[in-house]
Enzyme design. Structure first.
Site, PDB file in Angstrom:
ATOM      1  N   ASP A 124     -10.601  20.269  77.578  1.00 14.55           N
ATOM      2  CA  ASP A 124     -11.376  20.305  76.341  1.00 14.55           C
ATOM      3  C   ASP A 124     -10.475  20.260  75.113  1.00 14.55           C
ATOM      4  O   ASP A 124     -10.853  19.707  74.079  1.00 14.55           O
ATOM      5  CB  ASP A 124     -12.240  21.576  76.329  1.00 14.55           C
ATOM      6  CG  ASP A 124     -13.272  21.577  75.217  1.00 14.55           C
ATOM      7  OD1 ASP A 124     -13.608  20.492  74.710  1.00 14.55           O
ATOM      8  OD2 ASP A 124     -13.745  22.657  74.845  1.00 14.55           O
ATOM      9  N   HIS A 147     -18.732  30.215  75.961  1.00 12.21           N
ATOM     10  CA  HIS A 147     -17.767  29.245  75.443  1.00 12.21           C
ATOM     11  C   HIS A 147     -17.974  29.170  73.926  1.00 12.21           C
ATOM     12  O   HIS A 147     -18.856  28.455  73.458  1.00 12.21           O
ATOM     13  CB  HIS A 147     -18.021  27.889  76.102  1.00 12.21           C
ATOM     14  CG  HIS A 147     -17.041  26.818  75.743  1.00 12.21           C
ATOM     15  ND1 HIS A 147     -16.230  26.205  76.685  1.00 12.21           N
ATOM     16  CD2 HIS A 147     -16.740  26.225  74.561  1.00 12.21           C
ATOM     17  CE1 HIS A 147     -15.485  25.288  76.093  1.00 12.21           C
ATOM     18  NE2 HIS A 147     -15.779  25.281  74.797  1.00 12.21           N
ATOM     19  N   HIS A 158     -16.780  28.631  69.878  1.00 10.93           N
ATOM     20  CA  HIS A 158     -15.884  28.035  68.890  1.00 10.93           C
ATOM     21  C   HIS A 158     -15.814  28.979  67.690  1.00 10.93           C
ATOM     22  O   HIS A 158     -16.740  29.741  67.440  1.00 10.93           O
ATOM     23  CB  HIS A 158     -16.383  26.659  68.474  1.00 10.93           C
ATOM     24  CG  HIS A 158     -16.166  25.605  69.516  1.00 10.93           C
ATOM     25  ND1 HIS A 158     -15.899  24.291  69.207  1.00 10.93           N
ATOM     26  CD2 HIS A 158     -16.179  25.666  70.866  1.00 10.93           C
ATOM     27  CE1 HIS A 158     -15.753  23.598  70.316  1.00 10.93           C
ATOM     28  NE2 HIS A 158     -15.927  24.404  71.336  1.00 10.93           N
ATOM     29  N   CYS A 218     -14.898  20.269  67.979  1.00  9.36           N
ATOM     30  CA  CYS A 218     -16.066  19.435  68.202  1.00  9.36           C
ATOM     31  C   CYS A 218     -16.130  18.379  67.107  1.00  9.36           C
ATOM     32  O   CYS A 218     -16.108  18.723  65.923  1.00  9.36           O
ATOM     33  CB  CYS A 218     -17.346  20.264  68.182  1.00  9.36           C
ATOM     34  SG  CYS A 218     -18.844  19.275  68.358  1.00  9.36           S
ATOM     35  N   ASN A 231     -11.666  25.747  69.722  1.00  9.83           N
ATOM     36  CA  ASN A 231     -12.092  26.737  70.690  1.00  9.83           C
ATOM     37  C   ASN A 231     -11.482  28.097  70.398  1.00  9.83           C
ATOM     38  O   ASN A 231     -10.460  28.211  69.718  1.00  9.83           O
ATOM     39  CB  ASN A 231     -11.653  26.302  72.093  1.00  9.83           C
ATOM     40  CG  ASN A 231     -12.406  25.104  72.598  1.00  9.83           C
ATOM     41  OD1 ASN A 231     -13.614  25.146  72.745  1.00  9.83           O
ATOM     42  ND2 ASN A 231     -11.691  24.023  72.870  1.00  9.83           N
TER      43      ASN A 231
END
Length: 324
Positions: free
Chosen positions: A36, A229, A231, A262, A271
Site C-alpha cells: 500500500d 486501517h 489514515h 490515497c 497511512n
C-alpha cells in the site's frame, strides 16, 4: 545523562509503560508499507530494494508483511514486478505471513502459481469509489469477488477483505454505518476470514469507529474478524486505533514510516505510521513483537532510498542526533 538505548541500537527516549484497563494484551500489526505504501510512489522502487525492505521489516519483528499486488501492471506500474519479487521472499515464509492483494481471478491465479498462502480482495463501501476504483457498482464488484474468494479457499489460501471508504467518501460525504455493515456482511458470507475497515480519506473519529464496531458486533461480526486501517489526514489515526482497541480489535494495519496515502484525498498524510503505532502500544504495555529500534532504522533507510524524510513523527524523533 545519556539517553536510553532503544532495542536495535537507536538512541532516544522510550515510552513509559502504563497499562490501561480493557485493552488487549497483544496486537498483531498488519504491515502494508511494501504494498500500500510503495504503490503510491511516483517512482518505481527497484525490486532488490523492495525485497530488502521486506526482509528488514521481518527482522524487526513484524510477522505479517503485505508484500505486493497481482494487479495488471497498466494500473499499478509500481508493483509490476510482483512475479519477480515474490519468489525472492520464499525464505521468509517460515518467519512471517506474506499476504498479497489480488484484484480478480487472473490476479489470484498468478498469486497461487507462486504459492501465495494469503490473499486479499479490495471492495468499496460506496458506489462512487467502486465506480472510480473498479468501474463497477458495489454489488457488481462483490459479485466479481465471489469466485475469487471461493477459488482461493479451495486452494487452501486465507482471504482478507479490504473495505474502503468505511467512514467517509470524497464524493458522497459521511458513509452511513448500516451501509458499511451490509457490505461487510456480504464479504463475510462469501468467505473472507478477516475484514479490514479502511478510513481511506482519514475522516473517522473515535465515536464513529465505536459506532461501526458496535453495529458489526450486533450483526454477528465480532472484533476477532476485524482489522482497522486508518489514515492520518486529520491527525486522528492513533485516537481511532485506541477506540478500536477498546472494542476488542487486535489487528491493526500500519505502514512503516507512514508510507502511502490515497489519491482521492489530496491532503492525506498517508497511512498510520507503524512506528507511531508501536510507540503507543508499547506505552500501553501491549505486546507487538516489534523491535522499535530496528523498525525505525528500517524506515529511515527506506526514506533514504526514496530521497525524502519519513513522515513518521516517531522515526524523526528517534533518528534525531543530539548535537551534544
Amino acid at each position: 545523562m545519556n539517553a536510553p538505548t532503544a532495542p536495535g541500537g537507536s538512541t532516544g527516549p522510550l515510552p513509559m509503560t502504563v497499562p490501561a484497563e480493557g485493552l488487549p494484551g497483544r496486537v498483531r500489526i498488519h504491515e502494508v508499507g511494501p504494498r500500500d505504501g510503495l504503490q503510491n510512489e511516483q517512482a518505481t522502487v527497484p525490486v532488490e530494494v523492495k525485497a530488502e525492505f521486506i526482509l528488514r521489516l521481518v527482522e524487526a519483528g513484524l510477522d505479517t508483511v503485505e508484500a505486493t499486488s497481482f494487479v495488471h501492471p497498466r494500473w499499478v506500474p509500481q508493483l509490476a514486478d510482483a512475479e519477480e519479487l515474490y519468489p525472492r521472499l520464499s525464505g521468509l515464509g517460515a518467519r512471517a505471513r506474506l499476504p498479497v492483494l489480488v484484484p480478480n481471478s487472473r490476479g489470484l491465479e498468478r498469486a497461487l502459481a507462486l504459492d501465495a498462502h494469503e490473499v486479499a480482495v479490495f471492495a468499496s463501501a460506496t458506489e462512487s469509489f467502486a465506480k472510480a476504483n473498479l468501474n463497477r457498482t458495489v454489488d457488481e464488484a462483490l459479485t466479481m469477488f465471489e469466485p475469487v474468494v471461493s477459488r482461493a479457499r479451495e486452494a487452501g489460501a486465507k482471504v482478507r477483505g479490504y473495505l474502503s471508504m468505511c467512514f467517509g467518501d470524497p464524493w458522497e460525504g459521511a458513509v452511513p454505518v448500516e451501509q458499511v455493515v451490509r457490505v461487510c456482511r456480504r464479504l463475510v458470507d462469501m468467505g473472507c476470514g478477516e475484514l479490514s475497515l479502511g478510513d481511506t480519506i482519514g475522516v473517522a473519529t473515535p465515536g464513529h469507529v465505536a459506532a461501526l464496531l458496535t453495529a458489526l458486533a450486533a450483526e454477528g461480526i465480532g472484533a476477532d474478524r476485524v482489522a482497522v486501517h486508518f489514515h492520518d489526514t486529520y491527525g486522528q489515526a492513533l485516537a481511532n486505533t485506541f477506540a478500536a482497541l477498546q472494542h476488542g480489535v487486535t489487528t491493526v494495519d500500519a505502514s512503516a514510516g507512514g508510507l502511502g496515502g490515497c489519491p482521492y484525498a489530496k491532503s492525506a498524510t498517508g497511512n498510520l505510521a507503524t512506528e507511531d503505532l508501536v510507540w503507543m502500544l508499547h506505552g500501553l504495555g501491549i505486546e507487538t513483537g516489534v523491535d522499535l529500534g530496528r523498525l525505525t532504522a528500517t524506515s529511515g533507510w527506506m526514506a533514504e532510498q526514496l530521497g525524502r524524510p519519513s513522515p513518521s513523527r516517531t522515526v524523526r524523533a528517534l533518528s534525531h542526533k543530539d548535537p551534544s
